[in-house]
Design a protein around this motif. Sequence first.
Motif, mmCIF file in Angstrom:
data_model
loop_
_atom_site.group_PDB
_atom_site.id
_atom_site.type_symbol
_atom_site.label_atom_id
_atom_site.label_comp_id
_atom_site.label_asym_id
_atom_site.label_seq_id
_atom_site.Cartn_x
_atom_site.Cartn_y
_atom_site.Cartn_z
ATOM 1 N N PRO A 52 -32.373 -4.141 46.048
ATOM 2 C CA PRO A 52 -31.344 -3.090 46.094
ATOM 3 C C PRO A 52 -31.202 -2.375 44.761
ATOM 4 N N GLN A 53 -30.604 -1.215 44.825
ATOM 5 C CA GLN A 53 -30.256 -0.452 43.643
ATOM 6 C C GLN A 53 -28.760 -0.601 43.363
ATOM 7 N N LEU A 54 -28.379 -0.385 42.122
ATOM 8 C CA LEU A 54 -26.971 -0.406 41.761
ATOM 9 C C LEU A 54 -26.319 0.892 42.222
ATOM 10 N N GLU A 55 -25.220 0.754 42.964
ATOM 11 C CA GLU A 55 -24.550 1.905 43.551
ATOM 12 C C GLU A 55 -23.224 2.168 42.840
ATOM 13 N N GLU A 56 -22.886 3.441 42.716
ATOM 14 C CA GLU A 56 -21.646 3.842 42.070
ATOM 15 C C GLU A 56 -20.447 3.585 42.994
ATOM 16 N N PRO A 57 -19.328 3.152 42.444
ATOM 17 C CA PRO A 57 -18.137 2.957 43.289
ATOM 18 C C PRO A 57 -17.414 4.266 43.554
ATOM 19 N N GLU A 58 -16.730 4.311 44.664
ATOM 20 C CA GLU A 58 -15.844 5.416 44.985
ATOM 21 C C GLU A 58 -14.419 4.878 45.067
ATOM 22 N N HIS A 92 -25.591 0.561 54.170
ATOM 23 C CA HIS A 92 -24.528 -0.430 54.377
ATOM 24 C C HIS A 92 -23.348 -0.112 53.453
ATOM 25 N N GLU A 93 -22.135 -0.238 53.970
ATOM 26 C CA GLU A 93 -20.941 0.045 53.196
ATOM 27 C C GLU A 93 -20.131 -1.236 53.019
ATOM 28 N N TRP A 94 -19.528 -1.379 51.864
ATOM 29 C CA TRP A 94 -18.679 -2.533 51.590
ATOM 30 C C TRP A 94 -17.610 -2.153 50.565
ATOM 31 N N SER A 95 -16.577 -2.973 50.542
ATOM 32 C CA SER A 95 -15.476 -2.780 49.593
ATOM 33 C C SER A 95 -15.407 -3.970 48.653
ATOM 34 N N SER A 96 -14.903 -3.726 47.466
ATOM 35 C CA SER A 96 -14.754 -4.779 46.467
ATOM 36 C C SER A 96 -13.430 -4.590 45.741
ATOM 37 N N ALA A 97 -12.695 -5.697 45.611
ATOM 38 C CA ALA A 97 -11.446 -5.666 44.846
ATOM 39 C C ALA A 97 -11.684 -5.856 43.357
ATOM 40 N N PHE A 128 -18.346 1.065 48.213
ATOM 41 C CA PHE A 128 -19.746 1.262 47.859
ATOM 42 C C PHE A 128 -20.555 1.572 49.124
ATOM 43 N N ARG A 129 -21.642 2.300 48.925
ATOM 44 C CA ARG A 129 -22.539 2.647 50.027
ATOM 45 C C ARG A 129 -23.971 2.525 49.524
ATOM 46 N N CYS A 130 -24.756 1.709 50.228
ATOM 47 C CA CYS A 130 -26.150 1.490 49.832
ATOM 48 C C CYS A 130 -26.974 2.752 50.140
ATOM 49 N N SER A 131 -27.748 3.179 49.159
ATOM 50 C CA SER A 131 -28.575 4.377 49.328
ATOM 51 C C SER A 131 -29.861 4.092 50.110
#
Length: 235
Positions: free
Chosen positions: A94-100, A57-62, A50-53
């Motif tokens: 924050p806004q909800l961000e789409e996963p990649e 900020h970038e983060w990963s989620s399992a 994910f990347r905050c618009s």
Amino acid sequence: MGDWQDIFAAKIADMGLTEPWMLQEDDSLQVHILKPGWKEYVQRRALGRFRCSQCFHEWSSAKAHVVFHMHRHRGQGMVWMRAFRQACRRCPDPQLEEPEFSQETMERLLHNLVLKILRYFYHLRIQPSDLLEVVVDTHVMGPHDSARCEGCQLGVCSQSRPAPALDAWEPSMDADKARTHRTLKSQDTRPCATPTRHPSWFNSSFPWKRCCCISSSLLCGLAVLLFALLYFIKK
């Protein structure tokens, strides 16, 4: 969405399906809420990035979740998909961000999706071992932030009951029955042997003690009479 559609079309062709199937995105899909004739495939564990618009900020989620609803009608197939979003924990609003997803993750997800299509709509025998495991090969730091997870807010992911990497083929009711069967099997449910009680003369209501006393008295009396009789005969 274009990458998903291209991979899906390639998987459909690889499986030998000649009927047309389409894949589209729908952000209104709800897990376990289906129209009549539709089937569902939910992947509850996949590595998403994910990347905050706002702050970038970038983060990963399992626990990036994806749900598919599929339907076949008059020789044509339709699949709607929804990837659940997450929000940045650094931003105050924050806004909800789409996963990649990586290419490999998309390949595995869509491979499993096509297998389910073959099973549900073409009645081909597909074994659970035919599914590809969606591998989470990156260590994710920190706990899952359920307050900023769209899937958690909608009841898709449950931290109290972790979902397997491969979703079950059978309905949840069958799984509950299987767990109940294993629980009963692990316990000793055989009926305990109840000792059989046979009737006993000593446990009956017959007055044995009184009879014994009377018999003893009669024997004593006869002994006295016999002694007296022998005494007088000798005289």
